[in-house]
Design an enzyme around this catalytic site. Structure first.
Site, PDB file in Angstrom:
ATOM      1  N   GLU A   1      -1.836  -8.506   3.982  1.00 16.48           N
ATOM      2  CA  GLU A   1      -3.269  -8.417   3.689  1.00 16.48           C
ATOM      3  C   GLU A   1      -3.883  -9.794   3.425  1.00 16.48           C
ATOM      4  O   GLU A   1      -5.073  -9.904   3.159  1.00 16.48           O
ATOM      5  CB  GLU A   1      -3.534  -7.459   2.527  1.00 16.48           C
ATOM      6  CG  GLU A   1      -2.683  -7.689   1.299  1.00 16.48           C
ATOM      7  CD  GLU A   1      -2.916  -6.645   0.208  1.00 16.48           C
ATOM      8  OE1 GLU A   1      -3.872  -5.872   0.282  1.00 16.48           O
ATOM      9  OE2 GLU A   1      -2.104  -6.618  -0.744  1.00 16.48           O
TER      10      GLU A   1
ATOM     11  N   CYS B   1      -2.439   0.820   5.839  1.00 14.59           N
ATOM     12  CA  CYS B   1      -2.755   1.641   4.665  1.00 14.59           C
ATOM     13  C   CYS B   1      -4.146   1.338   4.105  1.00 14.59           C
ATOM     14  O   CYS B   1      -4.550   1.907   3.101  1.00 14.59           O
ATOM     15  CB  CYS B   1      -1.689   1.499   3.581  1.00 14.59           C
ATOM     16  SG  CYS B   1      -1.616  -0.145   2.874  1.00 14.59           S
TER      17      CYS B   1
ATOM     18  N   HIS C   1     -12.598  -0.648  -4.766  1.00 13.53           N
ATOM     19  CA  HIS C   1     -11.682   0.322  -5.373  1.00 13.53           C
ATOM     20  C   HIS C   1     -12.429   1.505  -5.963  1.00 13.53           C
ATOM     21  O   HIS C   1     -11.895   2.608  -6.045  1.00 13.53           O
ATOM     22  CB  HIS C   1     -10.770  -0.369  -6.389  1.00 13.53           C
ATOM     23  CG  HIS C   1      -9.758  -1.219  -5.696  1.00 13.53           C
ATOM     24  ND1 HIS C   1      -9.911  -2.574  -5.548  1.00 13.53           N
ATOM     25  CD2 HIS C   1      -8.616  -0.890  -5.037  1.00 13.53           C
ATOM     26  CE1 HIS C   1      -8.897  -3.049  -4.847  1.00 13.53           C
ATOM     27  NE2 HIS C   1      -8.096  -2.054  -4.532  1.00 13.53           N
TER      28      HIS C   1
ATOM     29  N   ASP D   1      -8.226  -5.755   2.249  1.00  9.58           N
ATOM     30  CA  ASP D   1      -8.220  -7.167   1.850  1.00  9.58           C
ATOM     31  C   ASP D   1      -8.184  -8.086   3.061  1.00  9.58           C
ATOM     32  O   ASP D   1      -8.843  -9.118   3.082  1.00  9.58           O
ATOM     33  CB  ASP D   1      -7.027  -7.457   0.931  1.00  9.58           C
ATOM     34  CG  ASP D   1      -7.346  -7.088  -0.510  1.00  9.58           C
ATOM     35  OD1 ASP D   1      -8.447  -7.435  -0.976  1.00  9.58           O
ATOM     36  OD2 ASP D   1      -6.521  -6.424  -1.162  1.00  9.58           O
TER      37      ASP D   1
HETATM   38  C1  PEP Z   1      -5.786  -3.048   1.243  1.00 11.18           C
HETATM   39  O1  PEP Z   1      -6.113  -4.149   0.802  1.00 11.18           O
HETATM   40  O2  PEP Z   1      -6.060  -2.653   2.394  1.00 11.18           O
HETATM   41  C2  PEP Z   1      -5.043  -2.101   0.400  1.00 11.18           C
HETATM   42  C3  PEP Z   1      -4.592  -0.971   0.887  1.00 11.18           C
HETATM   43  O3  PEP Z   1      -4.892  -2.427  -0.911  1.00 11.18           O
HETATM   44  P1  PEP Z   1      -6.050  -2.242  -2.000  1.00 11.18           P
HETATM   45  O4  PEP Z   1      -7.174  -1.471  -1.352  1.00 11.18           O
HETATM   46  O5  PEP Z   1      -5.485  -1.526  -3.151  1.00 11.18           O
HETATM   47  O6  PEP Z   1      -6.425  -3.643  -2.308  1.00 11.18           O
HETATM   48 MG    MG Z   2      -5.220  -4.888  -1.025  1.00  7.51          MG
END
Ligand code: PEP
Ligand code: MG
Length: 587
Positions: free
Chosen positions: A435, A506, A191, A459
């Site tokens: 995910e 995403c 993140h 994830d």
């Molecule tokens: C993911 O896991 O791909 C996602 C978009 O969520 P995050 O990156 O916030 O875990």
């Molecule tokens: Mg995620």
């Protein structure tokens, strides 16, 4: 001059003096002094060393008296080091012969000592390097005195260098002065990396041990396109990077126009390019980049600042800001996804005792356990959605039971709002992130119970391949092009297409142009990406045909290794990128 390499996570070049966080914690304003000022500066150094000595002696006595002799010994060791005549001689030599400021000279010499301890291959001695860092901090504190500048109150540009930065620390960086950051640890889909992209700060993570090689105030070049960090560059290198920086800025400016309008393939199939955002302020910015809507609003970042939980009104105002920026275009609001590396101060007690942060309590599991917290957010989303085109999305769903529980709570909230006579949107579409591998495997069942899917590859990849997304030690095992990952994504896309529901990717994979033809070839007609990537992706879509993409997918699906898939995808993507975009997008 020293060159180091890491994982490039946010593009662009930045050149600024180093601020070594965690050890230095404040900026060294001047690296060099006037040639005639050596005597005055040496005197300033001696005074500061004397003051530090007195402070250490007092601390030694105090600690020994209140906590025991062994604690006093910690300060005695610092004192011994400080009084070693070689230390002051070496620092004074740099001031007199190289015109270094006392601050800069001190960190250069002390870091050299720390590095030689770390290199002895002895764990005990390596840990003693921390004593040297402690001493460095004290000396700088005395040298800078009132002029000390904390990270939160910077007045001049810096490149932040740190062992690690948490997502909340990253979110708090002052964009005006922090020109780039580089960390020793971290992975491409962490993140912290994602936030760097959101803040548009060039960033490199996972460099490994390098903080002892750099002194505060030294010039640093960060090439966020290639993952290169150059410490104390020579003149020709500095000049060539300055030119490169100017050229890239020009290309990016020209490219910005490609973000406008909907992008269609050469055979007329529209592909939506949505934006991922973390903060409400980013909405306008994503709009300007050409986002066809918001495919992922990571609302947990609302919690990453401040020490108390957010009220319904605070949620409401944040959501309204994004919804208003996008008018009738879709805004997908994801409910709270805290835990793992995202732990807000207000929720520390929730995660106390969690043993394995990636597999422990996180995301929808928290919302299902802390129902009041969840309801507050759901109420705000439904109320803010009035007059907008809002979609609601649950993260990290792993079983039908969890999905049904979350939907039940949503139903309760709707009933409450109805009873209270509140104005709210009833027709909000409800979707889920795919995910967790269990959800991907059961996609056809889930597809009957939700309005849309969004594939969270960040994830999904870490859970399928058992490789922590934020750990550079396993970065080589974390690969979006792994055949097992591609098989799962394809399965989810097919399940969605068969059920007639929209599906998006995403995760960060969607932001990388290399994977775009593959994803379209698998049947995706929508991606949600980091806003910076939108113009390049739209430009590429306009050059692709569906049959080209299907052919690429077909060839990749026959390969047995991520490496082969990667090299094929790189070669193919190069054909569809403008030459000048290649340099930026395919670094
Ligand atoms: C993911 O896991 O791909 C996602 C978009 O969520 P995050 O990156 O916030 O875990
Ligand atoms: Mg995620």
């Amino acid at each position: 001059m020293l060159t180091k390499y890491g994982i490039a996570v946010s593009p662009n070049i930045a050149i600024a003096p180093a601020l070594v966080l965690g050890v230095e914690d404040f900026r060294i304003p001047n690296t060099f002094i006037d040639v005639n000022a050596a005597d005055v500066e040496v005197e300033r150094l001696r005074q500061a060393m004397k003051n530090v000595g007195e402070e250490l002696a007092a601390n030694e006595a105090l600690a020994a008296e209140h906590m025991g002799k062994e604690y006093g010994a910690i300060f005695a060791a610092h004192l011994q080091l400080l009084r070693d005549p070689r230390l002051s001689q070496e620092i004074e030599k740099l001031i007199r012969e190289s015109n270094h400021s006392p601050e800069h000279a001190s960190t250069v010499v002390l870091r050299r000592y720390a590095k030689s301890l770390q290199q002895l291959g002895n764990q005990y001695l390596a840990e003693r390097a921390n004593d040297i860092f402690d001493l460095e901090r004290s000396l700088l504190r005395h040298l800078l005195g009132e002029k000390r500048e904390e990270l939160s109150h910077l007045t001049a540009p810096v490149v932040v260098l740190a062992y690690d930065l948490t997502p909340s620390e990253t979110a708090a960086l002052d964009r005006k002065f922090v020109k780039a950051f580089v960390t020793e640890v971290g992975g491409s889909s962490s993140h912290t990396a994602i936030l760097a992209g959101a803040l548009e700060i060039p960033a490199i993570v996972g460099v490994g041990n390098f903080l002892t090689d750099v002194a505060g105030g030294e010039t640093v070049i960060v090439d966020g396109d290639h993952g290169t960090i150059i410490i104390d560059p020579d003149k020709p290198t500095l000049e060539s990077y300055k030119k490169k920086e100017a050229r890239q800025q020009k290309i990016r400016l020209q490219l910005a126009a490609c973000g406008e309008g909907l992008a269609e393939t050469t055979d007329g199939i529209p592909i939506s390019v949505l934006g991922n955002i973390e903060f409400p302020d980013e909405a306008v910015h994503a709009c300007n980049r050409g986002a066809d809507g918001i495919g992922l609003y990571r609302t947990e970042f609302l919690y990453m600042t401040g020490i108390r939980e957010k009220t319904e009104d605070e949620h409401y105002s944040a959501y309204r800001k994004v919804i208003e920026a996008f008018g009738d275009r879709a805004v997908t609001i994801r409910t709270l996804d805290v835990g793992a590396d995202k732990v807000p101060d207000s929720m520390r007690q929730v995660f106390r005792g969690v043993q394995n942060r990636e597999l422990g309590l996180r995301s929808i599991r928290v919302s299902l356990e802390y129902v009041d917290l969840f309801k507050t957010q759901l109420r705000a989303i439904l109320k803010a959605a009035v007059g907008g085109n809002v979609k609601l999305m649950f993260p990290l769903i792993g079983s039908l039971t969890e999905l049904r529980q979350a939907k039940m709570i949503l139903k309760d909230v709707i009933e409450d709002l109805e009873e209270e006579g509140e104005s709210f949107a009833r027709d909000v579409k409800v979707g889920m992130m795919v995910e967790v591998p269990s959800a991907a495997l059961m996609a056809s069942k889930f597809a009957k119970e939700v309005d849309f899917f969004s594939i969270g590859t960040n994830d999904l990849i870490q859970y399928v391949l058992a490789a922590d997304r934020a750990d550079p030690h396993v970065a080589k095992y974390y690969n979006p092009a792994d055949p097992a990952v591609l098989l799962l994504i394809r399965g989810v896309v097919q399940a969605a297409n068969n059920a007639g529901i929209p599906v998006t990717v995403c995760g960060q994979m969607g932001s990388d142009p290399k994977y775009l033809p593959l994803l379209i070839g698998m049947g995706l007609r929508e991606v949600s990406v980091t806003p910076q990537a939108i113009p390049v992706l739209k430009d590429m879509i306009r050059k692709l045909s569906i049959s080209d993409c299907e052919d690429i997918y077909q060839r990749v699906s026959e390969l047995e290794s991520a490496r082969d898939a990667d090299s094929l995808l790189k070669k193919e993507a190069a054909k569809y990128l403008h030459n000048e975009n290649m340099e930026l997008a395919m670094a």
